[in-house]
Design a protein around this motif. Structure first.
Motif, PDB file in Angstrom:
ATOM      1  N   GLU A  63       3.636   1.733   1.375  1.00 24.80           N
ATOM      2  CA  GLU A  63       4.611   1.781   2.455  1.00 24.80           C
ATOM      3  C   GLU A  63       5.873   1.089   1.944  1.00 24.80           C
ATOM      4  O   GLU A  63       5.884  -0.131   1.754  1.00 24.80           O
ATOM      5  CB  GLU A  63       4.106   1.088   3.717  1.00 24.80           C
ATOM      6  N   SER A  82      -3.895   9.390  -1.340  1.00 25.54           N
ATOM      7  CA  SER A  82      -2.557   9.019  -0.864  1.00 25.54           C
ATOM      8  C   SER A  82      -2.231   9.895   0.338  1.00 25.54           C
ATOM      9  O   SER A  82      -2.445  11.112   0.304  1.00 25.54           O
ATOM     10  CB  SER A  82      -1.502   9.235  -1.950  1.00 25.54           C
ATOM     11  N   THR A  98      -4.468   4.508  -1.690  1.00 23.57           N
ATOM     12  CA  THR A  98      -5.632   3.782  -2.179  1.00 23.57           C
ATOM     13  C   THR A  98      -6.054   4.436  -3.494  1.00 23.57           C
ATOM     14  O   THR A  98      -5.512   5.480  -3.877  1.00 23.57           O
ATOM     15  CB  THR A  98      -6.790   3.843  -1.166  1.00 23.57           C
ATOM     16  N   SER A 116       3.476   5.935   4.780  1.00 22.51           N
ATOM     17  CA  SER A 116       2.632   6.244   3.635  1.00 22.51           C
ATOM     18  C   SER A 116       1.585   5.165   3.425  1.00 22.51           C
ATOM     19  O   SER A 116       1.760   4.020   3.840  1.00 22.51           O
ATOM     20  CB  SER A 116       3.479   6.388   2.356  1.00 22.51           C
ATOM     21  N   CYS A 117       0.509   5.551   2.775  1.00 26.47           N
ATOM     22  CA  CYS A 117      -0.521   4.610   2.355  1.00 26.47           C
ATOM     23  C   CYS A 117      -1.257   5.209   1.164  1.00 26.47           C
ATOM     24  O   CYS A 117      -1.584   6.407   1.169  1.00 26.47           O
ATOM     25  CB  CYS A 117      -1.500   4.314   3.487  1.00 26.47           C
ATOM     26  N   ASN A 155       0.826  -1.207   0.000  1.00 28.83           N
ATOM     27  CA  ASN A 155       0.000   0.000   0.000  1.00 28.83           C
ATOM     28  C   ASN A 155       0.861   1.258   0.000  1.00 28.83           C
ATOM     29  O   ASN A 155       0.566   2.228   0.686  1.00 28.83           O
ATOM     30  CB  ASN A 155      -0.951   0.021   1.197  1.00 28.83           C
TER      31      ASN A 155
END
Length: 420
Positions: free
Chosen positions: A133, A205, A201, A198-199, A131
């Motif tokens: 990271e 972000s 979708t 961080s992530c 995701n």
């Protein structure tokens, strides 16, 4: 998985990198997988069998991945705390601290920063992330990478990533590997408090970073994805070192408790302020900004407790600072003056930051300043950098601007809204 083949030339920085000499080939896994069987199911079963045999022997798990993919040898490189270098996990296990390869100018560094698989001769570097990271890079010596089925590579690397994310809760191997210098006790506590950096979708972000990575004090940030909402906070506790990190620990956990109990922003502000005052007295306080982004509507709701105003980048240009009447810092008994709402459009980027960013001074005494910060952001957005790489590059630029190290913590949180 995107692959760039840079053959026939070999990256000279890699070829001359002293860390690649003497790196042991992976140790054989507990039960060697059948490298001739390229079915995805058989590969994943073999990898999970190796992973379940040990909690801390990460090198064997990495070795199993290399065997499944047909590599002669495989190594895991882990990003250091400041995201400026990569370190060999095998070296950490066998030799303590190895010489870290630089992030810039190396094949592995390029694979990490760009999030792409890169090939140079027999050297293959595959980014390892979950995701967005970014954990590090799987580096392999592989004589025939182009012959490895694409439908085998992606699931095997994804399972490796999930295994590493799970195993790091039970072993210090990766955390030891991340260190290029001694981590202060205050920084150790602060890093243990942080979410992933961080992530991403399809709708949003979120990325964060803080410096100085190895001696951070009272700055911190947090975020969580809940249903159709991203909730976040960025704080700066009064003081430095251990006293500041203790206050920030109470603040972050106060905000988390309010969030997990389903309370709104105003309650989170008030409850966290009371917790700080009850534990540390009237002289302790935390500046910060807390907010939430409603993903279906794009409405960003936030309150300001004494931080610089966030910056909005829209359509590749600087739009403005987001305005919000300031509340006094948490811990001083104040009330919320305003919960501001900004409607974000698809592609908008919002940067939240602490004052240590713009107040960083060069050797000549000039501040980094808001104009320089805005210029960097606009160029990064127009260069197509993802938020996680934007913040890594920006953090490195701030450190380089200072030259002699930061006199105050500098923390950044960036939200990019992709649309409903």
């Amino acid at each position: 998985m995107a692959v760039e083949d840079v053959r026939p030339s070999v990256d000279p920085a890699i070829a001359s990198d002293p860390t690649t000499s003497g790196v042991a080939r992976h140790r054989p896994p507990t039960a060697a997988p059948d490298v001739e069987d390229h079915s995805v199911g058989a590969a994943l079963v073999a990898l999970l069998d190796v992973a379940s045999a040990s909690t801390s022997d990460l090198a064997s798990i990495v070795g199993a991945v290399g065997s499944i993919l047909g590599a002669r040898s495989a190594r895991l490189l882990v990003a250091d705390y400041s995201l400026n270098s990569l370190r060999y996990l095998a070296n950490e296990i066998e030799d303590g601290h190895g010489v870290p390869p630089a992030m810039e100018g190396t094949l592995a560094g390029r694979a990490f920063s760009r999030g792409e698989t890169l090939v140079s001769g027999d050297r293959v570097c595959v980014p390892v992330s979950e995701n967005s990271e970014r954990i590090g890079v799987l580096e392999m010596d592989h004589p025939a990478w182009e012959e490895v089925p694409e439908d085998l590579i992606d699931p095997v690397v994804r399972i490796l990533t999930l295994i590493l994310v799970s195993k790091r809760r039970y072993t210090d191997a990766m955390l030891r590997t991340r260190r290029t210098e001694e981590l202060s006790l205050a920084a150790e506590m602060q890093w243990g408090l942080l979410p992933p950096l961080s992530c991403t979708t399809p709708k949003v972000s979120v990325s964060g970073i803080l410096e100085p990575a190895y001696s951070i004090g009272g700055d911190s940030f947090d975020f969580a994805f809940n249903a159709d909402m991203v909730e976040f906070g960025i704080i700066d506790a009064v003081g430095h070192g251990m006293s500041a990190v203790l206050i920030s620990t109470v603040a972050i956990n106060g905000l988390r408790n309010a969030r997990r109990e389903g309370r709104g922003l105003e309650s989170a502000y008030a409850d966290t302020g009371r917790a700080i005052a009850s534990q540390f007295g009237d002289d302790a306080f935390v500046t910060g900004q807390i907010g939430s982004l409603d993903l279906p509507s794009g409405n960003l709701s936030w309150l300001n407790a004494g931080h610089p105003l966030p910056l909005l980048i829209r359509n590749g240009a600087y739009a403005d600072e987001l305005s919000c009447r300031p509340s006094i810092p948490m811990g001083l008994g104040g009330t919320v003056k305003e919960v501001a709402v900004e409607h974000l459009q698809a592609g908008d980027c919002v940067l939240f930051y602490t004052d240590g960013v713009t107040e960083t001074r060069s050797a000549d005494g000039d501040q980094f300043g808001v104009p320089r910060l805005v210029d960097f952001l606009v160029r990064a957005v127009n260069d197509g950098l993802a938020p996680v790489e934007t913040l890594r590059s920006l953090s490195a630029a701030i450190l380089a601007y200072s030259g002699t190290g930061l006199s105050d913590d500098a923390t950044l949180v960036m939200i990019e809204y992709h649309g409903p």
